[in-house]
Design a protein around this motif. Sequence first.
Motif, PDB file in Angstrom:
ATOM      1  N   ARG A 114      86.057 -15.558 -65.244  1.00 47.87           N
ATOM      2  CA  ARG A 114      86.924 -14.858 -64.637  1.00 47.87           C
ATOM      3  C   ARG A 114      87.365 -15.343 -63.382  1.00 47.87           C
ATOM      4  O   ARG A 114      86.880 -15.079 -62.450  1.00 47.87           O
ATOM      5  CB  ARG A 114      86.619 -13.226 -64.732  1.00 47.87           C
ATOM      6  CG  ARG A 114      87.755 -12.469 -63.944  1.00 47.87           C
ATOM      7  CD  ARG A 114      87.495 -10.827 -64.087  1.00 47.87           C
ATOM      8  NE  ARG A 114      86.656 -10.048 -63.463  1.00 47.87           N
ATOM      9  CZ  ARG A 114      86.405  -9.033 -63.224  1.00 47.87           C
ATOM     10  NH1 ARG A 114      87.066  -8.233 -63.899  1.00 47.87           N
ATOM     11  NH2 ARG A 114      85.540  -8.411 -62.206  1.00 47.87           N
TER      12      ARG A 114
ATOM     13  N   ASP B 104      89.846  -0.599 -62.989  1.00 47.98           N
ATOM     14  CA  ASP B 104      91.087  -0.721 -62.259  1.00 47.98           C
ATOM     15  C   ASP B 104      92.306   0.363 -62.838  1.00 47.98           C
ATOM     16  O   ASP B 104      93.121   0.764 -62.174  1.00 47.98           O
ATOM     17  CB  ASP B 104      91.575  -2.255 -62.336  1.00 47.98           C
ATOM     18  CG  ASP B 104      91.110  -2.720 -61.173  1.00 47.98           C
ATOM     19  OD1 ASP B 104      91.510  -2.601 -60.103  1.00 47.98           O
ATOM     20  OD2 ASP B 104      89.962  -3.740 -61.456  1.00 47.98           O
TER      21      ASP B 104
ATOM     22  N   ASP C  54      86.077  -9.590 -58.989  1.00 48.62           N
ATOM     23  CA  ASP C  54      85.853  -8.374 -58.195  1.00 48.62           C
ATOM     24  C   ASP C  54      84.480  -8.077 -57.864  1.00 48.62           C
ATOM     25  O   ASP C  54      84.095  -7.178 -57.304  1.00 48.62           O
ATOM     26  CB  ASP C  54      86.462  -7.229 -58.911  1.00 48.62           C
ATOM     27  CG  ASP C  54      87.903  -6.951 -58.555  1.00 48.62           C
ATOM     28  OD1 ASP C  54      88.377  -7.435 -57.726  1.00 48.62           O
ATOM     29  OD2 ASP C  54      88.594  -6.094 -59.163  1.00 48.62           O
TER      30      ASP C  54
ATOM     31  N   GLU D  47      94.734  -3.610 -67.202  1.00 45.16           N
ATOM     32  CA  GLU D  47      93.972  -2.875 -66.410  1.00 45.16           C
ATOM     33  C   GLU D  47      94.864  -1.936 -65.307  1.00 45.16           C
ATOM     34  O   GLU D  47      94.292  -1.839 -64.402  1.00 45.16           O
ATOM     35  CB  GLU D  47      92.833  -3.452 -65.670  1.00 45.16           C
ATOM     36  CG  GLU D  47      92.970  -4.754 -65.152  1.00 45.16           C
ATOM     37  CD  GLU D  47      91.779  -5.426 -64.462  1.00 45.16           C
ATOM     38  OE1 GLU D  47      90.782  -4.902 -64.407  1.00 45.16           O
ATOM     39  OE2 GLU D  47      91.882  -6.340 -63.953  1.00 45.16           O
TER      40      GLU D  47
HETATM   41 MG    MG Z   1      89.189  -4.873 -62.809  1.00 44.34          MG
END
Ligand code: MG
Length: 297
Positions: free
Chosen positions: A67, A160, A38, A130
């Motif tokens: 990630r 999130d 993200d 999340e």
């Molecule tokens: Mg997130």
Amino acid sequence: MKTIGMLRTALFVPATRPDRIDKALSAGADAVIIDLEDAVAHALKSEAREIARKKVLENVRGKLIVRVNAIGSGHNRKDLEFVPAASLTGIMLPKVESGDHIREIHERLLTCEKDRGIPPGSFSVIALIESARGVQNVFRIFSEAITPAREFMAAFGAADYSLDMGINITRDGAELNYPRSRIAVACRAAGKEPPVDTPFMIDLKDLDALRTDAGRAKALGFQGKLCIHPSQIAPCNEIFSPTPEEISYASRVVEAFEKSEAEGIGALQLDGKFIDYPVVERSRRIIRLSESVGRVK
Ligand code: MG
Ligand code: GLV
């Protein structure tokens, strides 16, 4: 099976900022997480992968985690083609909501490990919980039977989660008590290491508020915190390490108990507090943790 080990702090750096990755590796966090998800604009995903790959191959210093993008994102397979190499500790998988996600990432990583001649189960996985569905399913997610063995650890992502729930994150963080407690209890019930808490995002300058937030997570059973700025590392390392007072009390507990146990007595009082086997075991764990963070009484 390799394990990540203690994670009081794990600092996120976007893969598109190679200068910051180098700094992050010497900033004192227990791990660095290079982000392909993200914090990376959609248009820059392939550039980000190239940089992450280069940084992973160069890494000789510390625990490095990447990630990757979520299983159903359309980017996950490509990420996994690029990043895993022997110098990578593990991956963080975002948006984990079911045991299927765990099985799927395990299979995909087994393929990576086989292709690269790395023993199966070498890469650990930090599964980010999340969403409401992730929080609801957390025990089942971490009870998924996996062979050959691979380490799975949980982290909580409040940004999130708050998006999914349609709630605001407050300074007080009361709205996070339920998901945090549920995640922490489920991890222990499933025999996993304690989880790592969400980054503190609502005021990057307020390190006192960060300390309070980290203290709350610790009190609910988290072992550390994700960080999004280097200034968050020192306060979080501090909070998630035993204090000198805790260490010296723990040593006194163990000493007093061993003496009384040798005399055939299984419980005693120390400074007005009741001490028996679970209290002593907890003290022993505090001493072990203090040794692994390089603190002595
Ligand atoms: Mg997130
Ligand atoms: C982290 O990914 C979060 O959503 O908080």
